[in-house]
Design an enzyme around this catalytic site. Structure first.
Site, short mmCIF file in Angstrom:
data_model
loop_
_atom_site.label_atom_id
_atom_site.label_comp_id
_atom_site.label_asym_id
_atom_site.label_seq_id
_atom_site.Cartn_x
_atom_site.Cartn_y
_atom_site.Cartn_z
N ARG A 18 0.84 -1.21 0.00
CA ARG A 18 0.00 0.00 0.00
C ARG A 18 0.88 1.26 0.00
O ARG A 18 0.97 1.96 -1.00
CB ARG A 18 -0.94 -0.04 1.22
CG ARG A 18 -2.14 0.88 1.13
CD ARG A 18 -1.89 2.31 1.55
NE ARG A 18 -1.32 2.42 2.89
CZ ARG A 18 -0.82 3.55 3.37
NH1 ARG A 18 -0.82 4.65 2.65
NH2 ARG A 18 -0.29 3.59 4.58
N ASP A 19 1.56 1.53 1.09
CA ASP A 19 2.30 2.80 1.21
C ASP A 19 3.48 2.85 0.24
O ASP A 19 3.88 3.92 -0.21
CB ASP A 19 2.80 2.95 2.65
CG ASP A 19 3.03 4.40 3.03
OD1 ASP A 19 2.61 5.30 2.28
OD2 ASP A 19 3.65 4.64 4.08
N HIS A 210 5.11 4.05 12.64
CA HIS A 210 5.21 3.95 11.18
C HIS A 210 6.33 4.91 10.76
O HIS A 210 6.14 6.12 10.77
CB HIS A 210 3.86 4.34 10.58
CG HIS A 210 3.80 4.41 9.09
ND1 HIS A 210 3.25 3.40 8.33
CD2 HIS A 210 4.19 5.36 8.21
CE1 HIS A 210 3.30 3.74 7.05
NE2 HIS A 210 3.86 4.93 6.95
N HIS A 212 9.30 6.54 8.38
CA HIS A 212 9.88 6.78 7.05
C HIS A 212 11.33 7.23 7.25
O HIS A 212 11.66 7.86 8.26
CB HIS A 212 9.10 7.89 6.31
CG HIS A 212 7.84 7.39 5.67
ND1 HIS A 212 7.63 7.40 4.31
CD2 HIS A 212 6.71 6.87 6.21
CE1 HIS A 212 6.42 6.91 4.04
NE2 HIS A 212 5.83 6.59 5.17
N CYS A 243 8.60 9.90 -1.92
CA CYS A 243 7.69 10.82 -2.58
C CYS A 243 7.95 10.83 -4.08
O CYS A 243 9.09 10.98 -4.51
CB CYS A 243 7.91 12.22 -2.01
SG CYS A 243 6.97 13.47 -2.87
N ASN A 252 9.57 4.47 3.06
CA ASN A 252 9.34 3.75 4.31
C ASN A 252 10.64 3.05 4.70
O ASN A 252 11.44 2.69 3.85
CB ASN A 252 8.28 2.66 4.10
CG ASN A 252 6.90 3.22 3.87
OD1 ASN A 252 6.52 3.51 2.74
ND2 ASN A 252 6.15 3.37 4.92
ZN ZN Z 1 3.77 6.19 5.25
#
Ligand code: ZN
Length: 316
Positions: A18-19, A210, A212, A243, A252
């Site tokens: 997902r991310d 979470h 990054h 990004c 991540n």
């Molecule tokens: Zn994230």
């Protein structure tokens, strides 16, 4: 002698499907996504975020999450979850057999405005109907707070902005909350202080970090959270999820890097490191570029060394 304690076991939540993939220029096919998810489950994943049920125009890379959810061979003992932002997403999750959903609200008022044209308080309040839907249909909720440590517009985000959002989640029964350092602003001292304060005040909540690696602090932040008692961490295979507007920026934290660190410290993750590395190599091949993963860089270096490097510095 040392006077700190580390857990004997942690749960890593794989958020790459997902991310990670939502920020890649190359869109993978449904079958490719399913294969990666199954590989991570076989490698020992205990939680996998398989995609998001959001508007396909907003996130085209996640448009096929329904098909992904229906297509995966589900393994016993693995939790498959998806990101949802509203009631419509809850309905799609239910229809495609996903029983665990993650809601997300941004703590940065600017980021919240940019993403949803609403304040963080308005967004989190809108989740109450999701909680009612979940209760009525047997779904389990978790909640995420994005930009929980900082954002470009505001700089540092104070705990005073974050804590009320966490408490709003708790007020409608969410007892698993992820603190997301979405843009890599957090530093280890801040992570330790936020996680310590939140978990001491609300010990019934399963707190997740979470992380990054945008500014190179993800591993230090994870260690700081461990010291504060956090036992759940999100990570992404191959460390993807940077990004799309900042080519080369880190994403991540890489699952294989976290597994390697936990292995070294004798903290169980359930993963087999070698299998995770192989899956991460497959991810890099599919997306067609290198990514921010120390273990994959090391692996490439070792192969290069084996094929002819004679430097004594290379201890193969
Ligand atoms: Zn994230």
């Amino acid at each position: 002698m040392h006077n700190y304690t580390l857990p004997s076991e942690v749960i890593l939540c794989e958020v790459g499907p997902r991310d990670g993939l939502q920020n890649e220029r190359i869109l993978l096919s449904t079958d490719q996504k399913i294969e990666l998810i199954e590989r991570m489950a076989d490698a020992g994943a205990r939680v996998i975020e398989i995609g998001s049920f959001v508007h396909p125009k907003a996130v085209p890379a996640m448009a096929d999450t329904d098909e992904v959810a229906r297509g995966i061979r589900k393994k016993d003992g693995v939790e498959y979850r998806a990101l949802v932002l509203n009631r419509r997403g809850m309905e799609r999750a239910l229809a495609s057999g996903v029983t665990k959903v993650k809601l997300t609200v941004s703590a940065s008022p600017t980021h919240s405005k940019q993403n949803s044209n609403r304040t963080p308080e308005e967004v989190v309040r809108s989740f109450e109907e999701c909680a009612e839907f979940a209760g009525a249909n047997g779904l389990t909720l978790s909640g995420a707070i994005a930009t929980a440590f900082g954002y470009y517009a505001e700089g540092t985000i104070g705990l005073g902005l974050v804590a009320p959002l966490a408490e709003a989640y708790m007020s409608f029964g969410v007892d698993e909350i992820s603190m997301s350092d979405s843009t890599g602003f957090a530093n280890p001292k801040q992570v330790y202080e936020y996680m310590k304060e939140l978990s001491e005040k609300h010990p019934q909540v399963d707190w997740t970090l979470h992380a990054h690696n945008t500014r190179g602090m993800a591993m230090a932040n994870i260690y700081a959270a461990l010291l504060a008692g956090v036992k759940r961490f999100d990570s992404s295979f191959a460390g993807i999820g940077g990004c799309p507007f900042a080519p080369g920026a880190s994403g991540n934290v890489a699952t294989e890097d976290v597994v390697n660190m936990m292995d070294g410290m004798g903290i169980k993750t359930g993963y087999d490191l070698d299998s995770v590395i192989k899956a991460a190599i497959a991810v890099q091949e599919l997306i067609g570029h290198e990514s921010d993963s120390a273990m994959l860089k090391l692996r490439r270096g070792i192969s290069a060394a084996k094929s002819g490097c004679t430097s004594p510095a290379c201890e193969v």
